[in-house]
Design a protein around this motif. Structure first.
Motif, short mmCIF file in Angstrom:
data_model
loop_
_atom_site.label_atom_id
_atom_site.label_comp_id
_atom_site.label_asym_id
_atom_site.label_seq_id
_atom_site.Cartn_x
_atom_site.Cartn_y
_atom_site.Cartn_z
N ILE A 243 0.83 -1.20 0.00
CA ILE A 243 0.00 0.00 0.00
C ILE A 243 0.86 1.25 0.00
N ASP A 244 0.57 2.18 -0.92
CA ASP A 244 1.25 3.47 -0.96
C ASP A 244 0.53 4.48 -0.08
N GLY A 245 1.16 5.62 0.11
CA GLY A 245 0.62 6.63 1.01
C GLY A 245 -0.73 7.19 0.59
N ALA A 246 -0.93 7.45 -0.70
CA ALA A 246 -2.17 8.09 -1.16
C ALA A 246 -3.40 7.22 -0.90
N PRO A 247 -3.43 5.95 -1.33
CA PRO A 247 -4.60 5.12 -1.01
C PRO A 247 -4.76 4.90 0.48
N ALA A 248 -3.65 4.84 1.21
CA ALA A 248 -3.74 4.68 2.66
C ALA A 248 -4.42 5.89 3.29
N ALA A 249 -4.06 7.09 2.81
CA ALA A 249 -4.66 8.32 3.34
C ALA A 249 -6.15 8.40 3.01
N ARG A 250 -6.51 8.01 1.79
CA ARG A 250 -7.93 8.05 1.41
C ARG A 250 -8.75 7.09 2.26
N PHE A 251 -8.23 5.90 2.46
CA PHE A 251 -8.93 4.93 3.29
C PHE A 251 -9.07 5.44 4.72
N THR A 252 -7.99 5.98 5.28
CA THR A 252 -8.01 6.47 6.65
C THR A 252 -9.06 7.56 6.85
N GLN A 253 -9.13 8.49 5.91
CA GLN A 253 -10.11 9.56 6.02
C GLN A 253 -11.53 9.03 5.93
N ARG A 254 -11.76 8.07 5.05
CA ARG A 254 -13.09 7.49 4.89
C ARG A 254 -13.50 6.74 6.15
N LEU A 255 -12.59 5.97 6.72
CA LEU A 255 -12.89 5.24 7.95
C LEU A 255 -13.22 6.21 9.08
N LYS A 256 -12.45 7.26 9.19
CA LYS A 256 -12.68 8.27 10.23
C LYS A 256 -14.05 8.91 10.07
N ASP A 257 -14.42 9.25 8.83
CA ASP A 257 -15.73 9.86 8.58
C ASP A 257 -16.87 8.92 8.96
N LEU A 258 -16.73 7.65 8.61
CA LEU A 258 -17.78 6.68 8.92
C LEU A 258 -17.97 6.51 10.43
N ILE A 259 -16.87 6.43 11.16
CA ILE A 259 -16.96 6.25 12.60
C ILE A 259 -17.58 7.49 13.25
N GLU A 260 -17.14 8.66 12.84
CA GLU A 260 -17.64 9.89 13.45
C GLU A 260 -19.11 10.15 13.12
N SER A 261 -19.56 9.65 12.00
CA SER A 261 -20.97 9.85 11.63
C SER A 261 -21.89 8.81 12.25
N GLY A 262 -21.32 7.80 12.94
CA GLY A 262 -22.14 6.75 13.54
C GLY A 262 -22.73 5.83 12.49
N TYR A 263 -21.96 5.49 11.48
CA TYR A 263 -22.45 4.68 10.37
C TYR A 263 -23.07 3.37 10.86
N GLY A 264 -24.29 3.09 10.42
CA GLY A 264 -24.94 1.82 10.71
C GLY A 264 -25.66 1.73 12.03
N LEU A 265 -25.51 2.71 12.92
CA LEU A 265 -26.12 2.61 14.23
C LEU A 265 -27.64 2.71 14.17
N ASP A 266 -28.16 3.57 13.33
CA ASP A 266 -29.61 3.73 13.22
C ASP A 266 -30.29 2.44 12.78
N ASP A 267 -29.58 1.63 11.98
CA ASP A 267 -30.15 0.36 11.53
C ASP A 267 -30.45 -0.56 12.70
N SER A 268 -29.63 -0.49 13.75
CA SER A 268 -29.83 -1.38 14.89
C SER A 268 -31.12 -1.07 15.61
N THR A 269 -31.50 0.22 15.65
CA THR A 269 -32.75 0.61 16.30
C THR A 269 -33.94 0.07 15.52
N VAL A 270 -33.90 0.23 14.20
CA VAL A 270 -34.99 -0.24 13.35
C VAL A 270 -35.14 -1.74 13.46
N GLU A 271 -34.01 -2.47 13.40
CA GLU A 271 -34.07 -3.93 13.46
C GLU A 271 -34.57 -4.40 14.82
N SER A 272 -34.20 -3.68 15.88
CA SER A 272 -34.65 -4.06 17.21
C SER A 272 -36.16 -3.90 17.34
#
Length: 284
Positions: A243-272
């Motif tokens: 892995i080179d730096g550029a794809p690593a940086a893009r992945f890192t930023q995307r993962l950070k955004d998903l975690i901070e936005s609470g990705y997937g949490l609302d689905d758990s309420t609906v399913e419950s």
């Protein structure tokens, strides 16, 4: 002659030899580590409120695995494996290899468990899968205490040859590597203590490994006011040979955004809610 009671106990080694050989097999990989802080205030508040409302504790590791599966699905280069010496293979499925703890012979023992196709599963599905694996039959995952037929029963010199043959097989046949090791690694060490702190892992068999550290509290300015925010210490480790730096940086930023936005949490309420009242339409 008076005998003194021993002030120690002897417990099974439970696979540390095998783990040591596995680490030595990949210790020369050129790993790069990124240490970042991720705002998990929203996620932690959701988990606390959900537990207060339902009495159920949702898995934080399952949440990270859900975000990881999504981020890797959008940046598949970070889970590339060699196919021979001149080609790479990019799997469509994101198999997250993580470690859970189960009681074996009265002692808590680590068990490697692979969440298959995490990029196609909801947070609730991954949460339930982890909870089931923690109490289900050992055959659901691999554990160092699998008996005489495991690698542990081999003499030391044969273990060395086993791992040499195994890594040759993995490089030649990537599907074997995926089946045994998954495509990405996820280790959670923050659950064993309080406060901020990063974990720096050794080289891992996977091209990408995420180490979940501690959570610290900081004062931040939010909408002109001082607010307390919770930050997760996250270590993202890449095999720099792959892995080179550029794809690593893009992945890192995307993962950070998903975690901070609470990705997937609302689905758990609906399913419950659907699980409590199946077939009942939700009123607007």
């Amino acid at each position: 002659m008076k005998q003194h009671k021993a002030d120690y106990q002897v417990v099974p080694l439970q696979g540390r030899r095998t783990m040591a050989f596995a680490m030595r097999s990949v210790q020369n990989k050129p790993m790069i580590h990124g240490l970042i802080e991720v705002d998990v205030t929203r996620t932690r508040a959701f988990l606390r409120e959900y537990k207060a409302k339902t009495g159920e504790s949702l898995s934080f590791t399952a949440f990270i695995a859900t975000c990881l599966g999504k981020a890797v699905d959008e940046n598949k280069a970070v889970q590339a494996y060699y196919k021979g010496r001149t080609r790479l293979i990019l799997f469509n499925e994101v198999d997250v290899a993580t470690v859970i703890e189960r009681e074996v012979a009265g002692h808590p023992q680590p068990m490697i468990y692979i969440i298959r196709a995490a990029n196609t599963k909801t947070f609730r599905e991954i949460h339930q899968e982890i909870r089931t694996a923690q109490v289900d039959a050992v055959e659901k995952g691999w554990t160092p205490a699998t008996g005489k037929k495991s690698v542990l029963s081999l003499p030391t010199f044969l273990i060395r040859w086993f791992f040499r043959a195994f890594w040759w097989l993995c490089r030649t046949y990537p599907p074997v590597r995926k089946n045994v090791l998954g495509t990405v690694g996820l280790t959670a060490v923050g659950m064993f203590g309080e406060g901020a702190g990063w974990g720096i892992p050794p080289a891992t068999p996977q091209t990408l490994n995420i180490t979940v550290g501690g959570i610290g509290v900081k004062r931040e300015v939010v909408d002109g006011s001082i607010a307390m925010r919770e930050y997760l210490s996250l270590t993202i480790s890449f095999d720099h040979e792959m892995i080179d730096g550029a794809p690593a940086a893009r992945f890192t930023q995307r993962l950070k955004d998903l975690i901070e936005s609470g990705y997937g949490l609302d689905d758990s309420t609906v399913e419950s809610e659907q699980a409590v009242a199946p077939g009942t339409a939700k009123k607007s």
